[in-house]
Design a protein around this motif. Structure first.
Motif, PDB file in Angstrom:
ATOM      1  N   UNK A   1      41.141  73.053  18.399  1.00 60.92           N
ATOM      2  CA  UNK A   1      39.776  72.688  18.039  1.00 60.92           C
ATOM      3  C   UNK A   1      39.734  72.031  16.660  1.00 60.92           C
ATOM      4  N   UNK A   2      40.461  72.584  15.714  1.00 63.77           N
ATOM      5  CA  UNK A   2      40.461  72.030  14.358  1.00 63.77           C
ATOM      6  C   UNK A   2      41.246  70.731  14.263  1.00 63.77           C
ATOM      7  N   UNK A   3      42.372  70.632  14.940  1.00 62.09           N
ATOM      8  CA  UNK A   3      43.119  69.370  14.958  1.00 62.09           C
ATOM      9  C   UNK A   3      42.231  68.280  15.546  1.00 62.09           C
ATOM     10  N   UNK A   4      41.556  68.576  16.644  1.00 61.87           N
ATOM     11  CA  UNK A   4      40.668  67.604  17.286  1.00 61.87           C
ATOM     12  C   UNK A   4      39.550  67.188  16.333  1.00 61.87           C
ATOM     13  N   UNK A   5      38.944  68.153  15.664  1.00 65.00           N
ATOM     14  CA  UNK A   5      37.865  67.857  14.716  1.00 65.00           C
ATOM     15  C   UNK A   5      38.353  66.930  13.598  1.00 65.00           C
ATOM     16  N   UNK A   6      39.518  67.236  13.043  1.00 67.03           N
ATOM     17  CA  UNK A   6      40.060  66.451  11.925  1.00 67.03           C
ATOM     18  C   UNK A   6      40.438  65.052  12.390  1.00 67.03           C
ATOM     19  N   UNK A   7      41.145  64.954  13.509  1.00 71.19           N
ATOM     20  CA  UNK A   7      41.547  63.634  14.002  1.00 71.19           C
ATOM     21  C   UNK A   7      40.323  62.797  14.389  1.00 71.19           C
ATOM     22  N   UNK A   8      39.306  63.455  14.941  1.00 70.05           N
ATOM     23  CA  UNK A   8      38.080  62.744  15.296  1.00 70.05           C
ATOM     24  C   UNK A   8      37.419  62.177  14.036  1.00 70.05           C
ATOM     25  N   UNK A   9      37.418  62.965  12.980  1.00 72.86           N
ATOM     26  CA  UNK A   9      36.861  62.490  11.699  1.00 72.86           C
ATOM     27  C   UNK A   9      37.671  61.307  11.175  1.00 72.86           C
ATOM     28  N   UNK A  10      38.974  61.396  11.283  1.00 73.65           N
ATOM     29  CA  UNK A  10      39.832  60.295  10.822  1.00 73.65           C
ATOM     30  C   UNK A  10      39.593  59.044  11.679  1.00 73.65           C
ATOM     31  N   UNK A  11      39.404  59.228  12.980  1.00 70.08           N
ATOM     32  CA  UNK A  11      39.183  58.102  13.883  1.00 70.08           C
ATOM     33  C   UNK A  11      37.857  57.418  13.566  1.00 70.08           C
ATOM     34  N   UNK A  12      36.830  58.192  13.216  1.00 70.55           N
ATOM     35  CA  UNK A  12      35.534  57.597  12.854  1.00 70.55           C
ATOM     36  C   UNK A  12      35.648  56.741  11.596  1.00 70.55           C
ATOM     37  N   UNK A  13      36.619  57.078  10.736  1.00 72.38           N
ATOM     38  CA  UNK A  13      36.812  56.332   9.498  1.00 72.38           C
ATOM     39  C   UNK A  13      37.606  55.054   9.655  1.00 72.38           C
ATOM     40  N   UNK A  14      38.120  54.796  10.861  1.00 71.65           N
ATOM     41  CA  UNK A  14      38.932  53.571  11.077  1.00 71.65           C
ATOM     42  C   UNK A  14      38.062  52.339  11.105  1.00 71.65           C
TER      43      UNK A  14
END
Length: 163
Positions: free
Chosen positions: A150-163
């Motif tokens: 859940x946390x890995x997904x949350x963090x990667x999703x945040x990083x993806x939004x920043x692309x």
């Protein structure tokens, strides 16, 4: 860094304590590997969601031809040291350990003493700068695995939004 090369020489013999721990693990090897593969494949399924994101250069993958493997670690290589540090910082905030895995020999204190510089092996240095391991233990409980995912997904999703 933690473990690194500090002087010439090697030690090939395991201690008596390590050998005492190894025996029972060998007896349970198939069970241990099965549990690690379960965790590995859960991470692999999550990372498929982020295929094509430029901030992830690569990650662990199961052998494509069905060969057996022991799933001893799951890594992600981020495109930069900054991306890796952001990921690790966010994991730490969630109380999840996500360690770097690889300290290049040429960057160790012994490598530096021998005259090596980081720019001598730029690909090795770049990969090491972005490399991080996800928790992978055979005794990781299901609720702990779900929390990590859940946390890995949350963090990667945040990083993806920043692309």
């Amino acid at each position: 860094p933690g473990y690194q090369w500090v002087e010439e020489g090697s030690m090939y013999l395991p201690s008596d304590i390590l050998m005492a721990l190894l025996g029972p693990q060998l007896d349970e090897m198939d069970s241990i590997i099965g549990k690690r593969i379960f965790v590995f494949k859960a991470y692999e399924r999550l990372l498929e969601k982020y295929e094509g994101c430029s901030f992830i250069k690569e990650h662990s993958q199961s052998p494509v031809d069905g060969r057996r493997f022991n799933a001893h670690l799951f890594f992600i290589v981020f495109e930069s040291r900054q991306a890796r540090r952001f990921f690790q910082h966010e994991m730490e905030r969630a109380s999840i350990q996500a360690f770097t895995h690889y300290w290049p020999l040429h960057s160790s204190s012994m490598g530096i003493a021998m005259g090596y510089k980081e720019e001598d092996l730029p690909r090795t240095s770049k990969k090491a700068a972005g490399l991080v391991r996800l928790p992978l233990y055979e005794n990781l409980r299901m609720e702990e695995l779900e929390y990590v995912i859940s946390n890995v997904d949350r963090i990667l999703n945040e990083m993806a939004r920043g692309e």
